[in-house]
Write a protein that holds these residues in place. Structure first.
Motif, PDB file in Angstrom:
ATOM      1  N   THR A 183      36.460  48.004  67.649  1.00 55.23           N
ATOM      2  CA  THR A 183      37.790  47.992  68.254  1.00 55.23           C
ATOM      3  C   THR A 183      37.987  49.267  69.051  1.00 55.23           C
ATOM      4  O   THR A 183      37.689  50.367  68.564  1.00 55.23           O
ATOM      5  CB  THR A 183      38.881  47.906  67.172  1.00 55.23           C
ATOM      6  OG1 THR A 183      38.652  46.752  66.358  1.00 55.23           O
ATOM      7  CG2 THR A 183      40.263  47.826  67.804  1.00 55.23           C
ATOM      8  N   VAL A 184      38.481  49.141  70.272  1.00 61.11           N
ATOM      9  CA  VAL A 184      38.742  50.307  71.114  1.00 61.11           C
ATOM     10  C   VAL A 184      39.899  51.103  70.521  1.00 61.11           C
ATOM     11  O   VAL A 184      40.984  50.554  70.273  1.00 61.11           O
ATOM     12  CB  VAL A 184      39.082  49.885  72.559  1.00 61.11           C
ATOM     13  CG1 VAL A 184      39.479  51.107  73.389  1.00 61.11           C
ATOM     14  CG2 VAL A 184      37.888  49.173  73.193  1.00 61.11           C
ATOM     15  N   ARG A 185      39.676  52.388  70.282  1.00 56.67           N
ATOM     16  CA  ARG A 185      40.720  53.253  69.731  1.00 56.67           C
ATOM     17  C   ARG A 185      41.301  54.203  70.761  1.00 56.67           C
ATOM     18  O   ARG A 185      42.459  54.606  70.652  1.00 56.67           O
ATOM     19  CB  ARG A 185      40.155  54.054  68.549  1.00 56.67           C
ATOM     20  CG  ARG A 185      39.766  53.215  67.342  1.00 56.67           C
ATOM     21  CD  ARG A 185      40.932  52.377  66.855  1.00 56.67           C
ATOM     22  NE  ARG A 185      40.596  51.607  65.652  1.00 56.67           N
ATOM     23  CZ  ARG A 185      41.293  50.567  65.246  1.00 56.67           C
ATOM     24  NH1 ARG A 185      42.356  50.153  65.928  1.00 56.67           N
ATOM     25  NH2 ARG A 185      40.933  49.922  64.145  1.00 56.67           N
ATOM     26  N   HIS A 186      40.492  54.554  71.756  1.00 58.72           N
ATOM     27  CA  HIS A 186      40.999  55.505  72.755  1.00 58.72           C
ATOM     28  C   HIS A 186      40.188  55.367  74.042  1.00 58.72           C
ATOM     29  O   HIS A 186      38.971  55.138  73.994  1.00 58.72           O
ATOM     30  CB  HIS A 186      40.889  56.935  72.214  1.00 58.72           C
ATOM     31  CG  HIS A 186      41.506  57.960  73.111  1.00 58.72           C
ATOM     32  ND1 HIS A 186      42.864  58.022  73.360  1.00 58.72           N
ATOM     33  CD2 HIS A 186      40.946  58.972  73.828  1.00 58.72           C
ATOM     34  CE1 HIS A 186      43.110  59.027  74.185  1.00 58.72           C
ATOM     35  NE2 HIS A 186      41.974  59.612  74.486  1.00 58.72           N
ATOM     36  N   SER A 202      32.904  51.427  62.606  1.00 61.06           N
ATOM     37  CA  SER A 202      32.541  51.867  61.251  1.00 61.06           C
ATOM     38  C   SER A 202      31.090  52.363  61.189  1.00 61.06           C
ATOM     39  O   SER A 202      30.206  51.671  60.669  1.00 61.06           O
ATOM     40  CB  SER A 202      32.744  50.747  60.235  1.00 61.06           C
ATOM     41  OG  SER A 202      32.515  51.237  58.925  1.00 61.06           O
ATOM     42  N   SER A 234      32.894  55.538  64.090  1.00 60.00           N
ATOM     43  CA  SER A 234      33.370  55.558  65.473  1.00 60.00           C
ATOM     44  C   SER A 234      32.253  56.027  66.400  1.00 60.00           C
ATOM     45  O   SER A 234      31.524  56.974  66.092  1.00 60.00           O
ATOM     46  CB  SER A 234      34.574  56.489  65.614  1.00 60.00           C
ATOM     47  OG  SER A 234      35.699  55.946  64.963  1.00 60.00           O
ATOM     48  N   THR A 263      36.344  55.527  72.937  1.00 63.12           N
ATOM     49  CA  THR A 263      36.082  55.670  71.504  1.00 63.12           C
ATOM     50  C   THR A 263      36.239  54.311  70.860  1.00 63.12           C
ATOM     51  O   THR A 263      37.296  53.671  70.978  1.00 63.12           O
ATOM     52  CB  THR A 263      37.051  56.676  70.855  1.00 63.12           C
ATOM     53  OG1 THR A 263      36.919  57.944  71.505  1.00 63.12           O
ATOM     54  CG2 THR A 263      36.749  56.840  69.377  1.00 63.12           C
ATOM     55  N   VAL A 264      35.183  53.856  70.211  1.00 65.02           N
ATOM     56  CA  VAL A 264      35.176  52.529  69.596  1.00 65.02           C
ATOM     57  C   VAL A 264      34.956  52.681  68.094  1.00 65.02           C
ATOM     58  O   VAL A 264      33.975  53.301  67.655  1.00 65.02           O
ATOM     59  CB  VAL A 264      34.071  51.642  70.193  1.00 65.02           C
ATOM     60  CG1 VAL A 264      34.047  50.280  69.495  1.00 65.02           C
ATOM     61  CG2 VAL A 264      34.280  51.467  71.693  1.00 65.02           C
ATOM     62  N   ASP A 265      35.848  52.125  67.314  1.00 63.67           N
ATOM     63  CA  ASP A 265      35.700  52.121  65.855  1.00 63.67           C
ATOM     64  C   ASP A 265      34.834  50.930  65.469  1.00 63.67           C
ATOM     65  O   ASP A 265      35.267  49.782  65.540  1.00 63.67           O
ATOM     66  CB  ASP A 265      37.065  52.031  65.181  1.00 63.67           C
ATOM     67  CG  ASP A 265      36.973  52.057  63.660  1.00 63.67           C
ATOM     68  OD1 ASP A 265      35.837  52.223  63.142  1.00 63.67           O
ATOM     69  OD2 ASP A 265      38.013  51.917  62.988  1.00 63.67           O
ATOM     70  N   GLU A 286      43.485  50.196  74.281  1.00 63.63           N
ATOM     71  CA  GLU A 286      43.520  50.436  72.845  1.00 63.63           C
ATOM     72  C   GLU A 286      43.803  49.131  72.096  1.00 63.63           C
ATOM     73  O   GLU A 286      44.679  48.362  72.481  1.00 63.63           O
ATOM     74  CB  GLU A 286      44.574  51.485  72.510  1.00 63.63           C
ATOM     75  CG  GLU A 286      44.215  52.873  73.032  1.00 63.63           C
ATOM     76  CD  GLU A 286      45.230  53.925  72.608  1.00 63.63           C
ATOM     77  OE1 GLU A 286      46.041  53.651  71.697  1.00 63.63           O
ATOM     78  OE2 GLU A 286      45.207  55.024  73.191  1.00 63.63           O
ATOM     79  N   GLY A 287      43.016  48.885  71.060  1.00 62.20           N
ATOM     80  CA  GLY A 287      43.172  47.676  70.263  1.00 62.20           C
ATOM     81  C   GLY A 287      42.303  46.521  70.703  1.00 62.20           C
ATOM     82  O   GLY A 287      42.238  45.495  70.009  1.00 62.20           O
TER      83      GLY A 287
END
Length: 319
Positions: free
Chosen positions: A246-249, A264, A266, A260-262, A283-284
């Motif tokens: 999931t894209v976080r930033h 697990s 990141s 930045t991709v989470d 994001e998301g």
């Protein structure tokens, strides 16, 4: 084969007789002398006319002959750097030592000076020991790279081999590997030349086979630019690692987009602006990371490589 000091025999050549050129990181130009006088400083054994001619010749090769009557405070940083190099090279050294000579300059000026230095040495072929923390300079100038940590050698070889395929975590950090993870070896596949490593409870990746046994702890380094992003589950790929995330930033750095991709853990991923727009990276957003096996580099953790090491530098020799 040129001995400058030998305590056993009492040999100690004075500095001016050693034929070693040295350029300090902070240049140490004499502020009260002109450019010409700075360049001529090591030529005291020659006549005034010979000193002037040697200074003029080297100044022309470094494109600073129009500055000979000016003082260091009245010229630019790049011009001062050229003066410092000219001052060392005009003495016709048999060995040149350069201590981070370009660290304070912009990339364009660095490129011009590196080109001048290569041109100067192409006709002389003297050994040059060049200390730098910038891998860009290593590739531009070095034929051989030595990686040092507090005086200890941790890598030695061709620039491409040492920098692009690091074996130590410190080298990976200096070389700009943005993703470095703790991992545990979970399976070995010698027939495939690969093994599986677990980054987290839900994330396993396939990496090149190295010495190790299941359960061993390792570190994995991956360049952000070696990771592909997909907006839907990819199929039919040669790449062995496809990780949902999931894209976080998302942020832009010039023409580069840092994502930045989470997954697990990141991951930092670098894409182009057009890729950001085409994939709708916000994001998301659900995405999939695609990582080739040989983009994953197993590196020795710094604390295990050399317990007393805390800093590092590159040295390239003989351009």
């Amino acid at each position: 084969d040129h001995v400058v000091f030998d305590s056993a025999s009492g040999l100690n050549r004075p500095p001016q007789a050693r034929r070693i050129g040295f350029v300090l990181q902070h240049l140490a130009l004499f502020p009260h002398l002109t450019v010409a006088e700075n360049i001529e400083y090591g030529l005291g054994q020659l006549s005034a006319s010979e000193r002037r001619q040697r200074a003029l010749t080297i100044a022309r090769s470094f494109r600073i002959d129009h500055l000979l009557d000016r003082t260091p405070s009245t010229i630019s940083g790049g011009e001062r750097q050229r003066v410092a190099l000219a001052r060392s090279l005009v003495t016709d050294p048999a060995l040149l030592l350069l201590d981070e000579p370009l660290s304070a300059l912009d990339h364009a000026t660095q490129s011009l000076i590196m080109s001048d230095l290569r041109a100067w040495n192409s006709a002389r072929h003297i050994p040059i020991l060049y200390v730098t923390h910038a891998h860009r300079e290593v590739f531009a100038l070095g034929e051989r790279v030595l990686v040092l940590q507090e005086g200890r050698l941790v890598a030695d070889g061709l620039p491409h081999d040492v920098i692009h395929a690091p074996t130590h975590e410190t080298i990976a950090q200096i070389a700009g590997f943005e993703n470095i993870f703790d991992a545990t070896i979970t399976a070995l596949w010698p027939e495939r030349g690969t093994m599986e490593c677990r980054l987290s409870a839900s994330t396993d990746i396939e990496v090149p086979l190295t010495r190790g046994t299941p359960g061993a702890h390792v570190r994995v380094a991956i360049h952000a630019g070696d990771i592909l992003l997909a907006s839907e589950p990819p199929r039919g790929l040669s790449a062995r690692n496809v990780l949902p995330g999931t894209v976080r930033h998302v942020r832009r750095e010039g023409t580069l987009v840092v994502v930045t991709v989470d997954a697990s853990p990141s991951f930092e991923v670098h894409v182009t602006i057009s890729a950001e727009d085409a994939l709708g990276l916000t994001e998301g957003r659900a995405v999939w990371l695609v990582i080739k096996t040989h983009s994953c580099h197993l590196v020795t953790p710094t604390q295990q490589a050399q317990p007393s090491i805390s800093s590092s530098s590159f040295s390239t020799s003989k351009m």
